[in-house]
Write a protein that holds these residues in place. Structure first.
Motif, short mmCIF file in Angstrom:
data_model
loop_
_atom_site.label_atom_id
_atom_site.label_comp_id
_atom_site.label_asym_id
_atom_site.label_seq_id
_atom_site.Cartn_x
_atom_site.Cartn_y
_atom_site.Cartn_z
N GLY A 98 0.47 -1.08 0.03
CA GLY A 98 0.44 0.24 -0.25
C GLY A 98 0.92 1.23 0.15
N GLN A 99 1.94 0.39 0.53
CA GLN A 99 3.37 2.45 1.30
C GLN A 99 3.43 2.73 -0.62
N SER A 100 3.63 1.82 -1.24
CA SER A 100 4.89 1.98 -2.79
C SER A 100 3.11 2.86 -3.44
N LEU A 101 2.20 1.55 -3.88
CA LEU A 101 1.33 2.45 -4.45
C LEU A 101 0.96 3.67 -3.93
N LYS A 567 -6.15 -0.30 -6.82
CA LYS A 567 -6.09 -1.92 -7.55
C LYS A 567 -5.24 -1.27 -9.12
N ARG A 568 -5.47 -0.83 -10.04
CA ARG A 568 -5.22 -0.28 -11.00
C ARG A 568 -3.06 -0.34 -10.71
N TYR A 569 -2.69 0.84 -9.68
CA TYR A 569 -1.75 0.79 -10.06
C TYR A 569 -1.09 -0.91 -10.38
N ALA A 570 -1.11 -0.89 -8.99
CA ALA A 570 -0.66 -2.97 -8.80
C ALA A 570 -1.28 -3.50 -10.22
N GLU A 571 -2.13 -3.74 -10.48
CA GLU A 571 -2.54 -4.61 -11.88
C GLU A 571 -1.97 -4.00 -13.27
N LYS A 572 -1.35 -2.82 -13.61
CA LYS A 572 0.22 -1.86 -14.19
C LYS A 572 1.44 -3.03 -13.91
#
Length: 661
Positions: A98-101, A567-572
């Motif tokens: 969560g911190q990096s996202l 979540k979008r950033y995680a998916e990328k």
């Protein structure tokens, strides 16, 4: 100042000194329609976009706050074991990925100060969804009928709606439409002093001037897509097409397509009689319903429609589609008589049989044979705030300043018309696809259950006297009705606008709370005997909790959009999907069994939308001074809208009874 005198084809302007100036007029404006008062619905001293540059940016909540709010929303829905697992997932997310996202999101937001962090992913989400637009996405609103029923005649109503819509368009284009402002204290800010002061403040500081009056300007970036706009189906992801130079109206009747120019070469609105004459000619066109109603294709799954549209272009229909896509908006003339059947009214404006619709247009004005008027709008380009503003301004204009009158109908034979009928070239393949889609869509709408309730016992006025939020009462009733039917609470979505921020869209209020769960259990489980005063206290606690959630959402401090962006950033990224998004509870919370939204206004007779999941309810509601109204949709065989409406009436009565204890 000049005094305007009309003389045939000339505009004669007499100055205070007596100098006469003349100007040759185009035929379309000779009658009366060349004055600003006729061309514009509003002529605001404060430019339409005056506050846009200084609007505050949509805030990105603190990660810790979002995680806590998300956990709070899960508490009424999960058992102890599930909640323990979800809490563990949240803790790991907060300590690790969560911190990096969050850092990526903050950095990207800082690099794009012209917009909001939710704009691009939200547009992308809408345009990538492959589900058909009607029922799934396109909402509807119906106007309250006119006080003088002669103005509800189909031709008269349609003409006035077109003219007033064009007046709105011209005010918007010329930056003289009144800016959209939320007035906390209208007696202080909805005044000439407010307008005189704020218009003198440079745009980059203007928001702060409004704030000193306790007034909050709203984002108006969506308004440009109200007109001349269509969602174009493409494989994988649709696109928004906008052609502001087009001057024609699209008219549909019996599945046939017609266009005619409603603006002249100088962008002046053509006279109401000219517009009425063209509409009258279309209404008098006695050809049978179109055997190949291409409009039904806009009810298709989006990839299927994209493929069919490509085939239509290949078979010589490109220019016709361009005419449809670029039209200012669509005017739908239905031959259907609705009468007093409220559920038929809902079905007509929500979906009908699709043969006389083009659901891809930014919006369609629909007028029935017996003069009901309403709107069905495509949702990706914008939200309810922009549509309701247009809807209310147009309704006010057609009621207070109708430009075409019933006694003028007989004069229309003198008016010339210049209508083009769009004739699609339909080959055997296109014909087969149209017939298949008609049958498929008919099967779909046959499964849709629609019902409504208008509860006359109390409304906004009584709620405020009882110090309870009217919206909280509605949301509690929705929960109580479902709890009564099923003995449980379910994931619930309530839409909330974040238009107070630059490029704000919406945020989710999660009205299913621990306070909601407690009062639902207390009312329905008879073995728990509580006094009415205790129940009232619990309802007030429920209202207070709802008010906190609403305030957070309005201020951009909800959790749904924030987690959606993360979540979008995680998916990328190529890394493992964070546990918080792998948790079944996350997907369950976003599977909204109860999807609710309100566009309350005295000029709205009805409004609603379809379920957002196959086994859910779509709930559109209105809160008026002395009554409450709800439109409910569901699919047969899974949940029953009519049964839910009956239970909802009992929920209203129970809540009303307790509050008056």
């Amino acid at each position: 100042m000049f005094m305007l005198i009309k003389n045939g084809f000339r505009k004669i302007m007499v100055s205070p000194g007596g100098v006469i100036l003349t100007q040759q007029l185009p035929r379309s404006t000779m009658a009366w329609y060349d004055t600003p008062e006729c061309q514009y619905i509003q002529m605001s001293k404060v430019p339409t976009l005056h506050f846009q540059a200084s609007l505050p940016r949509l805030p990105i909540p603190k990660l810790e706050d979002t995680c806590q709010r998300y956990l709070n929303a899960q508490k009424p829905l999960l058992n102890d074991e599930e909640l323990k697992h979800t809490s563990s997932c949240i803790s790991r997310f907060l300590a690790n990925e969560g911190q990096s996202l969050q850092k990526q999101l903050l950095q990207n937001n800082a690099e794009n100060p012209h917009t909001s962090y939710i704009t691009e992913p939200w547009f992308d989400m809408y345009l990538r969804d492959r589900k058909p637009l009607p029922i799934n996405y396109n909402p509807f609103l119906v106007f309250v009928p006119e006080s003088d029923l002669k103005y509800d005649a189909q031709l008269v109503k349609a003409t006035n709606l077109v003219v007033s819509s064009l007046r709105f368009l011209k005010s918007l284009k010329n930056n003289i439409l009144e800016p959209e402002v939320f007035h906390m204290k209208p007696e202080k800010s909805d005044t000439q002093l407010f307008r005189n002061v704020t218009r003198l403040i440079p745009p980059r500081f203007s928001w702060y001037g409004a704030y000193l009056f306790k007034a909050f300007p709203l984002d108006m970036s969506q308004y440009k897509n109200l007109f001349n706009t269509t969602r174009i189906p493409e494989i994988g992801k649709d696109r928004i097409f906008h052609e502001p130079s087009a001057k024609h109206l699209l008219v549909l009747r019996k599945g046939h397509f017609y266009t005619f120019d409603v603006l002249d070469a100088n962008d002046c609105i053509r006279s109401p009689k000219e517009i009425a004459a063209s509409l009258k000619a279309i209404l008098e066109d006695d050809r049978p319903p179109n055997k190949h109603p291409v409009g039904v294709l806009t009810t298709s799954e989006r990839d299927e429609w994209a493929q069919t549209r490509s085939h239509l272009i290949e078979t010589g229909n490109q220019e016709i589609l361009k005419k449809i896509d670029s039209a200012i908006f669509a005017m739908i003339l239905d031959d259907e008589v609705i009468g007093t059947d409220y559920n038929k009214l809902i079905r007509t404006y929500l979906h009908t049989d699709g043969t006389n619709r083009w659901f891809d247009k930014s919006f369609s004005l629909i007028v029935s044979k017996d003069g009901y008027g309403g709107i069905n709008f495509e949702h990706s380009w914008g939200d309810g705030v922009a549509v309701l503003r247009y809807f209310q301004d147009v309704k006010s204009d057609i009621s207070e300043k109708p430009r075409f009158h019933p006694n003028e109908v007989d004069e229309l034979s003198k008016e010339s018309t210049n209508i083009e009928r769009l004739q699609f070239s339909i080959d055997a393949k296109s014909e087969s696809i149209i017939n298949q889609q008609k049958a498929k869509y008919q099967g779909w709408i046959n499964r849709l259950c629609v019902d409504h309730i208008i509860y006359e016992e109390f409304g906004k006025e009584q709620c405020k006297k009882l110090r309870v939020s009217p919206d909280a009462v509605m949301q509690l009733a929705f929960q109580l009705a479902l709890y009564t039917l099923e003995g449980r609470l379910v994931p619930t979505y309530e839409s909330c606008s974040t238009a107070a921020y630059k490029h704000g869209r919406t945020e989710t209020i999660r009205p299913c709370t621990l306070e909601t769960k407690a009062i639902c259990a207390a009312i329905t489980q008879k073995q728990i005997e509580l006094s009415k005063s205790e129940l009232k206290r619990m309802i007030l606690e429920c209202s207070n909790a709802h008010n906190v959630l609403t305030k957070e959402a309005v201020m951009g401090q909800g959790f749904d959009r924030h987690l959606f962006a993360l979540k979008r950033y995680a998916e990328k990224s190529d890394s493992v999907k964070p546990a918080i998004f792998q948790d079944p509870a996350y997907d369950a919370l976003n599977y909204n069994i109860l999807s609710t939204s309100t566009l309350s206004s005295p000029v709205v007779m009805a409004g609603g939308f379809g379920p957002v999941v196959p086994d859910g309810y779509g709930i559109g509601y209105m809160i008026q001074d002395k009554r409450l109204g709800v439109v409910v949709t569901s699919y047969e065989g899974v949940r029953n809208a009519s049964k839910y409406v009956q239970t909802l009436e009992h929920a209203f009565k129970n809540i009303h009874d307790v509050l008056h204890a």
